[in-house]
Design an enzyme around this catalytic site. Structure first.
Site, mmCIF file in Angstrom:
data_model
loop_
_atom_site.group_PDB
_atom_site.id
_atom_site.type_symbol
_atom_site.label_atom_id
_atom_site.label_comp_id
_atom_site.label_asym_id
_atom_site.label_seq_id
_atom_site.Cartn_x
_atom_site.Cartn_y
_atom_site.Cartn_z
ATOM 1 N N HIS A 163 -2.597 -8.815 -39.647
ATOM 2 C CA HIS A 163 -3.125 -9.640 -38.561
ATOM 3 C C HIS A 163 -2.696 -11.103 -38.615
ATOM 4 O O HIS A 163 -2.961 -11.847 -37.691
ATOM 5 C CB HIS A 163 -4.656 -9.525 -38.484
ATOM 6 C CG HIS A 163 -5.161 -9.473 -37.066
ATOM 7 N ND1 HIS A 163 -6.425 -9.036 -36.734
ATOM 8 C CD2 HIS A 163 -4.580 -9.838 -35.901
ATOM 9 C CE1 HIS A 163 -6.590 -9.123 -35.413
ATOM 10 N NE2 HIS A 163 -5.490 -9.607 -34.880
ATOM 11 N N ASP B 107 -12.146 -6.690 -33.642
ATOM 12 C CA ASP B 107 -11.925 -6.676 -35.088
ATOM 13 C C ASP B 107 -13.265 -6.534 -35.808
ATOM 14 O O ASP B 107 -14.290 -7.002 -35.304
ATOM 15 C CB ASP B 107 -11.277 -8.018 -35.473
ATOM 16 C CG ASP B 107 -10.509 -8.003 -36.791
ATOM 17 O OD1 ASP B 107 -9.504 -8.732 -36.891
ATOM 18 O OD2 ASP B 107 -10.927 -7.280 -37.731
ATOM 19 N N HIS C 135 -13.585 -8.056 -38.477
ATOM 20 C CA HIS C 135 -13.530 -9.375 -39.124
ATOM 21 C C HIS C 135 -13.238 -10.479 -38.117
ATOM 22 O O HIS C 135 -12.624 -10.239 -37.088
ATOM 23 C CB HIS C 135 -12.432 -9.374 -40.191
ATOM 24 C CG HIS C 135 -12.468 -8.199 -41.102
ATOM 25 N ND1 HIS C 135 -11.731 -7.047 -40.881
ATOM 26 C CD2 HIS C 135 -13.152 -7.980 -42.251
ATOM 27 C CE1 HIS C 135 -11.957 -6.179 -41.849
ATOM 28 N NE2 HIS C 135 -12.817 -6.711 -42.698
ATOM 29 N N ASP D 171 -11.456 -13.289 -38.976
ATOM 30 C CA ASP D 171 -10.114 -13.830 -39.262
ATOM 31 C C ASP D 171 -10.044 -15.322 -38.942
ATOM 32 O O ASP D 171 -9.029 -15.813 -38.433
ATOM 33 C CB ASP D 171 -9.041 -13.062 -38.473
ATOM 34 C CG ASP D 171 -8.976 -11.598 -38.858
ATOM 35 O OD1 ASP D 171 -8.176 -10.854 -38.239
ATOM 36 O OD2 ASP D 171 -9.716 -11.185 -39.767
ATOM 37 N N HIS E 39 -4.001 -13.184 -43.309
ATOM 38 C CA HIS E 39 -4.464 -12.304 -42.212
ATOM 39 C C HIS E 39 -5.940 -12.511 -41.908
ATOM 40 O O HIS E 39 -6.439 -12.059 -40.891
ATOM 41 C CB HIS E 39 -4.139 -10.829 -42.476
ATOM 42 C CG HIS E 39 -5.000 -10.154 -43.506
ATOM 43 N ND1 HIS E 39 -5.146 -8.794 -43.534
ATOM 44 C CD2 HIS E 39 -5.731 -10.651 -44.533
ATOM 45 C CE1 HIS E 39 -5.953 -8.468 -44.548
ATOM 46 N NE2 HIS E 39 -6.314 -9.572 -45.169
ATOM 47 N N ASP F 138 -7.340 -5.333 -33.819
ATOM 48 C CA ASP F 138 -7.213 -4.896 -35.213
ATOM 49 C C ASP F 138 -7.777 -3.484 -35.279
ATOM 50 O O ASP F 138 -8.926 -3.262 -34.915
ATOM 51 C CB ASP F 138 -8.032 -5.849 -36.097
ATOM 52 C CG ASP F 138 -7.843 -5.589 -37.578
ATOM 53 O OD1 ASP F 138 -7.884 -6.557 -38.351
ATOM 54 O OD2 ASP F 138 -7.648 -4.416 -37.964
ATOM 55 N N ASP G 52 -8.937 -1.849 -37.487
ATOM 56 C CA ASP G 52 -10.152 -1.719 -38.308
ATOM 57 C C ASP G 52 -11.423 -2.072 -37.535
ATOM 58 O O ASP G 52 -12.522 -2.003 -38.086
ATOM 59 C CB ASP G 52 -10.059 -2.493 -39.633
ATOM 60 C CG ASP G 52 -10.137 -4.009 -39.482
ATOM 61 O OD1 ASP G 52 -9.592 -4.696 -40.373
ATOM 62 O OD2 ASP G 52 -10.735 -4.528 -38.517
ATOM 63 N N GLU H 25 -2.686 -3.922 -38.396
ATOM 64 C CA GLU H 25 -3.363 -3.421 -39.588
ATOM 65 C C GLU H 25 -3.340 -1.898 -39.749
ATOM 66 O O GLU H 25 -4.128 -1.362 -40.528
ATOM 67 C CB GLU H 25 -4.790 -3.987 -39.689
ATOM 68 C CG GLU H 25 -4.855 -5.519 -39.769
ATOM 69 C CD GLU H 25 -4.452 -6.098 -41.134
ATOM 70 O OE1 GLU H 25 -4.248 -5.338 -42.090
ATOM 71 O OE2 GLU H 25 -4.322 -7.344 -41.221
#
Ligand code: DHH
Ligand code: MN
Ligand code: MN
Ligand code: MN
Length: 314
Positions: A96, A119, A121, A123, A136, A227, A229, A272
């Site tokens: 990312h 995401d 996260h 980031d 990332h 992302d 994830d 990712e």
């Protein structure tokens, strides 16, 4: 309608091997064919070639700053070129950290863009708040004007300057946010929808509020940075930082359907995907075909079906 595919086989924004094989794995899952079936003129620009810089000492605890910076400078030019040529651009990662170059290059063509970050996260760590040093997990911090008094000069990034306002960003899917990131989200008043918000509001309301927040004042190009994830690890296991309790398949597809329906999607990152991290070939295939599904949905594939006027036989 023309779509450009840009492969970015890059992994130095984090420490796990294999995410550089993401572009090939997503293509091998049938991306080009799926998009061709959606009536797009598909221009596959192939994969960028990233140089690994020899002398690239850590900056604080941040690994490979110059390699990551250089990769993003290259990607920025490629994305700017694709958007400038009139394509809707699909950037295949890679980790990312590539969003730094992708969003920056997009903003060269569309300075009024807005950013939807899907995401687990945020980031949004700075080098000073990052627990890992991995770039990332810091991508958004490099983009935001509002964070510049909190950002040190990182070697390899002198080619760019921050351009995005905090109000032009919305997060969807957050469920693993570091303390340093949380204070930034709160202090900057960034609009986010965590998985708890999705549980409370439902994905339909989340998208309504997201698109109103970003587009009500003025319609403008959307950059979707997705992302993989963000999805529950049961759906997308082949990824480097999985977190339980993620988006269902239907929630993720709804997000991309609603973005398609604005008619404003201009660049989409899908990052990712790490084909070396799936426990079985089926786990890898589940992850890569999911990536193809969300891209197809963002580009107009509908669950209800579709037809052209003189459809065969009716
Ligand atoms: N917040 C963590 C994890 C970042 C994950 C990056 C990507 O998968 O969203 C860090 O900064 O190291
Ligand atoms: Mn490898
Ligand atoms: Mn991410
Ligand atoms: Mn993530």
């Amino acid at each position: 309608q023309s779509v450009a595919i840009l492969g970015a086989p890059f992994s130095k924004g984090q420490k796990r091997r294999g995410v550089e094989h993401g572009p090939k794995a997503i293509r091998d899952a049938g991306l080009v064919e799926r998009l061709s079936n959606l009536d797009y003129a598909v221009h596959d620009f192939g994969d960028l070639t990233f140089k690994h810089l020899e002398k690239d000492e850590h900056f604080m605890h941040v690994p490979f700053p110059r390699t990551v910076g250089r990769a993003n400078q290259l990607l920025s030019g490629a994305v700017s070129g694709a958007v400038g040529a009139g394509h809707t651009c699909i950037m295949l990662g890679g980790d990312h950290s590539l969003a730094i170059g992708s969003v920056e290059g997009h903003a060269q063509q569309c300075p009024d863009l807005c950013l939807i970050w899907v995401d687990a996260h945020a980031d949004i760590n700075t080098p000073l708040t990052s627990p890992s040093g991995n770039l990332h997990g810091q991508s958004v911090a490099f983009l935001l004007k509002d964070l510049q008094n909190k950002m040190p000069e990182v070697p390899g990034f002198s080619w760019m300057k921050p351009f995005l306002s905090a109000r032009d960003l919305v997060y969807i899917g957050l469920r693993d946010v570091d303390p340093g990131e949380h204070i930034i989200l709160k202090t900057l008043g960034i609009q986010y929808f965590s998985m708890r918000d999705i549980d409370r509001m439902g994905i339909q309301r989340v998208m309504e509020v997201t698109l109103d927040h970003l587009l009500a004042r003025k319609q403008r190009p959307i950059h979707l940075s997705f992302d993989i994830d963000a999805f529950d690890p049961s759906l997308a296991p082949a990824t480097g930082t999985p977190v339980n309790g993620g988006l269902t398949y239907r929630e993720g597809i709804y997000v991309t359907e609603e973005i398609h329906n604005t008619g404003l999607l201009s660049v989409m990152d899908v990052v990712e995907v790490n084909p070396t991290l799936g426990a079985t070939p089926e786990a890898v295939e589940a992850t890569t075909s999911l990536a193809v599904d969300v891209i197809a949905s963002a580009l107009g594939q509908t669950r209800e079906g579709a037809h052209i006027n003189d459809t065969e036989g009716f």
